[in-house]
Design a protein around this motif. Sequence first.
Motif, PDB file in Angstrom:
ATOM      1  N   GLU A 118      29.089  41.217  18.315  1.00 20.96           N
ATOM      2  CA  GLU A 118      29.695  39.854  18.170  1.00 20.96           C
ATOM      3  C   GLU A 118      29.081  38.826  19.278  1.00 20.96           C
ATOM      4  O   GLU A 118      29.749  37.784  19.479  1.00 20.96           O
ATOM      5  CB  GLU A 118      31.173  39.854  18.383  1.00 20.96           C
ATOM      6  CG  GLU A 118      31.912  40.668  17.236  1.00 20.96           C
ATOM      7  CD  GLU A 118      31.621  40.181  15.781  1.00 20.96           C
ATOM      8  OE1 GLU A 118      31.762  38.925  15.778  1.00 20.96           O
ATOM      9  OE2 GLU A 118      31.175  40.797  14.924  1.00 20.96           O
ATOM     10  N   THR A 120      27.035  36.383  20.983  1.00 21.40           N
ATOM     11  CA  THR A 120      26.270  35.145  20.879  1.00 21.40           C
ATOM     12  C   THR A 120      25.399  34.568  22.081  1.00 21.40           C
ATOM     13  O   THR A 120      25.906  35.012  23.208  1.00 21.40           O
ATOM     14  CB  THR A 120      27.439  34.172  20.277  1.00 21.40           C
ATOM     15  OG1 THR A 120      28.106  33.699  21.236  1.00 21.40           O
ATOM     16  CG2 THR A 120      28.099  34.365  19.178  1.00 21.40           C
ATOM     17  N   ASP A 121      24.480  33.408  21.592  1.00 17.72           N
ATOM     18  CA  ASP A 121      23.768  33.051  22.809  1.00 17.72           C
ATOM     19  C   ASP A 121      24.428  31.880  23.361  1.00 17.72           C
ATOM     20  O   ASP A 121      25.785  31.593  22.921  1.00 17.72           O
ATOM     21  CB  ASP A 121      22.362  32.650  22.303  1.00 17.72           C
ATOM     22  CG  ASP A 121      22.178  31.376  21.279  1.00 17.72           C
ATOM     23  OD1 ASP A 121      23.335  30.965  20.977  1.00 17.72           O
ATOM     24  OD2 ASP A 121      20.989  31.185  20.945  1.00 17.72           O
ATOM     25  N   ALA A 122      23.912  31.131  24.003  1.00 17.45           N
ATOM     26  CA  ALA A 122      24.543  30.086  24.855  1.00 17.45           C
ATOM     27  C   ALA A 122      24.864  28.924  24.038  1.00 17.45           C
ATOM     28  O   ALA A 122      25.749  28.189  24.291  1.00 17.45           O
ATOM     29  CB  ALA A 122      23.696  29.451  26.005  1.00 17.45           C
ATOM     30  N   ASN A 123      24.244  29.025  22.836  1.00 11.98           N
ATOM     31  CA  ASN A 123      24.669  27.755  21.834  1.00 11.98           C
ATOM     32  C   ASN A 123      25.687  28.267  20.684  1.00 11.98           C
ATOM     33  O   ASN A 123      25.713  27.749  19.650  1.00 11.98           O
ATOM     34  CB  ASN A 123      23.462  27.361  21.343  1.00 11.98           C
ATOM     35  CG  ASN A 123      22.554  26.605  22.178  1.00 11.98           C
ATOM     36  OD1 ASN A 123      22.894  25.896  23.114  1.00 11.98           O
ATOM     37  ND2 ASN A 123      21.128  26.975  22.000  1.00 11.98           N
ATOM     38  N   GLY A 124      26.031  29.547  20.845  1.00 10.91           N
ATOM     39  CA  GLY A 124      27.019  30.222  20.026  1.00 10.91           C
ATOM     40  C   GLY A 124      26.437  30.843  18.799  1.00 10.91           C
ATOM     41  O   GLY A 124      26.912  31.092  17.616  1.00 10.91           O
ATOM     42  N   LYS A 125      25.066  30.967  18.862  1.00 10.60           N
ATOM     43  CA  LYS A 125      24.411  31.720  17.668  1.00 10.60           C
ATOM     44  C   LYS A 125      24.523  33.188  17.621  1.00 10.60           C
ATOM     45  O   LYS A 125      24.255  34.048  18.765  1.00 10.60           O
ATOM     46  CB  LYS A 125      22.962  31.424  17.857  1.00 10.60           C
ATOM     47  CG  LYS A 125      22.165  32.022  16.717  1.00 10.60           C
ATOM     48  CD  LYS A 125      20.469  31.478  16.835  1.00 10.60           C
ATOM     49  CE  LYS A 125      19.770  32.245  15.982  1.00 10.60           C
ATOM     50  NZ  LYS A 125      18.296  31.619  15.853  1.00 10.60           N
ATOM     51  N   PRO A 126      25.000  33.658  16.642  1.00 14.44           N
ATOM     52  CA  PRO A 126      25.465  35.223  16.426  1.00 14.44           C
ATOM     53  C   PRO A 126      23.961  35.981  16.448  1.00 14.44           C
ATOM     54  O   PRO A 126      23.887  36.666  15.580  1.00 14.44           O
ATOM     55  CB  PRO A 126      26.072  35.106  15.528  1.00 14.44           C
ATOM     56  CG  PRO A 126      25.722  34.096  14.416  1.00 14.44           C
ATOM     57  CD  PRO A 126      25.325  32.924  15.280  1.00 14.44           C
ATOM     58  N   TYR A 145      16.314  32.497  19.912  1.00 12.80           N
ATOM     59  CA  TYR A 145      17.771  32.177  20.386  1.00 12.80           C
ATOM     60  C   TYR A 145      17.604  31.758  22.061  1.00 12.80           C
ATOM     61  O   TYR A 145      16.445  31.835  22.602  1.00 12.80           O
ATOM     62  CB  TYR A 145      18.518  33.287  20.362  1.00 12.80           C
ATOM     63  CG  TYR A 145      18.111  34.732  20.770  1.00 12.80           C
ATOM     64  CD1 TYR A 145      18.438  35.260  22.255  1.00 12.80           C
ATOM     65  CD2 TYR A 145      17.317  35.303  20.151  1.00 12.80           C
ATOM     66  CE1 TYR A 145      18.024  36.260  22.701  1.00 12.80           C
ATOM     67  CE2 TYR A 145      16.672  36.823  20.629  1.00 12.80           C
ATOM     68  CZ  TYR A 145      17.174  37.088  21.970  1.00 12.80           C
ATOM     69  OH  TYR A 145      16.653  38.193  22.387  1.00 12.80           O
ATOM     70  N   THR A 146      18.576  31.414  22.525  1.00 15.83           N
ATOM     71  CA  THR A 146      18.764  31.000  23.779  1.00 15.83           C
ATOM     72  C   THR A 146      19.459  32.254  24.797  1.00 15.83           C
ATOM     73  O   THR A 146      20.324  32.504  24.518  1.00 15.83           O
ATOM     74  CB  THR A 146      19.561  29.637  24.223  1.00 15.83           C
ATOM     75  OG1 THR A 146      19.073  28.822  23.170  1.00 15.83           O
ATOM     76  CG2 THR A 146      19.650  29.221  25.589  1.00 15.83           C
ATOM     77  N   TRP A 147      18.663  32.503  25.903  1.00 15.50           N
ATOM     78  CA  TRP A 147      19.307  33.678  26.767  1.00 15.50           C
ATOM     79  C   TRP A 147      18.950  33.392  28.210  1.00 15.50           C
ATOM     80  O   TRP A 147      18.048  32.777  28.496  1.00 15.50           O
ATOM     81  CB  TRP A 147      18.680  35.028  26.143  1.00 15.50           C
ATOM     82  CG  TRP A 147      19.331  36.047  26.714  1.00 15.50           C
ATOM     83  CD1 TRP A 147      19.029  37.188  27.811  1.00 15.50           C
ATOM     84  CD2 TRP A 147      20.878  36.561  26.349  1.00 15.50           C
ATOM     85  NE1 TRP A 147      19.887  38.074  27.497  1.00 15.50           N
ATOM     86  CE2 TRP A 147      20.951  37.850  27.006  1.00 15.50           C
ATOM     87  CE3 TRP A 147      21.702  35.954  25.577  1.00 15.50           C
ATOM     88  CZ2 TRP A 147      22.195  38.324  26.891  1.00 15.50           C
ATOM     89  CZ3 TRP A 147      22.834  36.665  25.141  1.00 15.50           C
ATOM     90  CH2 TRP A 147      23.078  37.949  25.840  1.00 15.50           C
TER      91      TRP A 147
END
Length: 180
Positions: A118, A120-126, A145-147
């Motif tokens: 579950e 997610t990255d900083a933008n809410g991307k799962p 993604y953003t990490w």
Amino acid sequence: RESLDGAKTRRTGLVEYHWLNTGSGQIERKTASYRVVDDSILVVGYYSSRATAEQARSLLWAAVHEFKQHGERAFERFNDLNGRFVQEDLYVFVLDMDTQTIRAHGGMPRMIDRQVGELTDANGKPFIRDLIQAARAREEGQLEYTWRNPLTQKMERKQTWFVRVGKQIVAVGAYAGPVR
């Protein structure tokens, strides 16, 4: 100037700027850490390394080879912060597709044995679910993604390449710079 001005109000601080790295011949991001000691200001600067996409893919294939040769015994090498599978801001991570558990993680050892389905990255991307879905569809691929970069401690865009080996996903990502 920023270090001098900062030292007037704070005894320690960090200043980031771009400077010529004589080792690479390129203008690169540099961080200077300063500390006021008696009547002096001590400053130490370092260049923030940034691995390339080619280096990430090369490390990925080295990790895949290691995993195919040694199985789960390779995880210890992937997790060794001083080993060959952790290089500057590059590291290997392994995700079990069925249990959604991190099996190895050279960038954040505290993630090992955690269920991350579950996450997610900083933008809410799962992105973990996206990674598993992509690995079920094809043996190798890429995901963005953003990490948080473990060297800069800043949220950055990350491009990760993966290879499915059995039920495990072996992956390495390169940080692509600040989120815009």
